[in-house]
Design an enzyme around this catalytic site. Sequence first.
Site, short mmCIF file in Angstrom:
data_model
loop_
_atom_site.label_atom_id
_atom_site.label_comp_id
_atom_site.label_asym_id
_atom_site.label_seq_id
_atom_site.Cartn_x
_atom_site.Cartn_y
_atom_site.Cartn_z
N HIS A 19 2.69 77.33 73.76
CA HIS A 19 2.67 78.46 74.68
C HIS A 19 3.99 79.22 74.76
O HIS A 19 4.02 80.35 75.23
CB HIS A 19 2.33 77.99 76.09
N ARG A 20 5.09 78.63 74.30
CA ARG A 20 6.40 79.23 74.55
C ARG A 20 6.57 80.52 73.76
O ARG A 20 6.24 80.59 72.59
CB ARG A 20 7.50 78.23 74.22
#
Length: 356
Positions: free
Chosen positions: A204-205
């Site tokens: 997700h980063r």
Amino acid sequence: MQRILTIIGARPQFIKASVVSRAIQQADGIEEILLHTGQHFDTNMSEVFFDQLGIPRPDIQLDIHGGSHGEMTGLMLAEIEQSILTHKPDRVLVYGDTNSTLAGALAAAKLHVPVAHVEAGLRSFNMRMPEEVNRILTDQVSDLLFCPTETAVKNLEAEGFAQKPVKVMQVGDVMQDAALLFAKRSVPPVGGNLPDRFILATLHRAENTDDAERLTNIVQALNQIHQEKAPVVLPLHPRTRKLIAQQGLSLNVHLIDPVGYFEMLWLLDHCDLVLTDSGGVQKEAFFFGKPCVTMRDQTEWVELVEAGANQLVGACKNKILDSAKHHYGRIVEDAHALYGGGAASSRIVKKIIEFS
């Protein structure tokens, strides 16, 4: 009676606040007002955590999500400022390194309200990460800095905090408090139809999802591991799913919807390896004795790398593949002393009362 305004907005903050709020409720001479910025707003990413963790419903519910980092932080800053003026807290309490964290800390500092920062002193030393900017600035305007590790304390000392009129304290990690408290209540994801043995992945980063080359390498690595080594189970955030589609990529792994905290604990407890670009999941893997391969160039949790529990591989496809094959199924030695043994929350509340 000391009044604390707690600012939360994102999944990890709900978990951290659940154990600290519990400790506040059990203490005398302190009360809490809870403000939810709305940064994580859909049911799986927000409401389910309040339901599962027993967090009191927010006293103040903003609805600020989406938009650029500057836009989101600015809107939060204005709304939190009004809440501070209305409720007149004696202190503002913030967690971690999100836009909600920075907005809460800045709003308080500009109104001369003291700020306590949980997870102070963490550094990736990568200023391209918005989280790094948030945590550095939040530390600068806080007067109570609650560090989870000795490394975090040393980071602040190196930045000159020993010469500032602030309190820097190593209290342990509240995420360990939560993992130990809630592990027995973990449940498998509903309708997941999961394999008996699997690798747990999270992705997700922004440094990975917003970079086409990095995202492509990670997706290809996950697909190959799933095909050649073991099934990869990936709870996929809606934003990441959208970005993968925009790049024309296809994830050929076992995809499931985002999960609540208890489901994530179950996945961590039952997997054979963790592949992640999350900060918190690196530690949670360690709490459950699972090896972790971190798809980032830096980590705030350097002590896990030094202990051999975590390996940094960046977004290099071959490094991800080699590390996953090497660490699959390995048992990581548990060392509770590394993160405080599950008593960080009570230490934090005692120090807030002591320095009120």
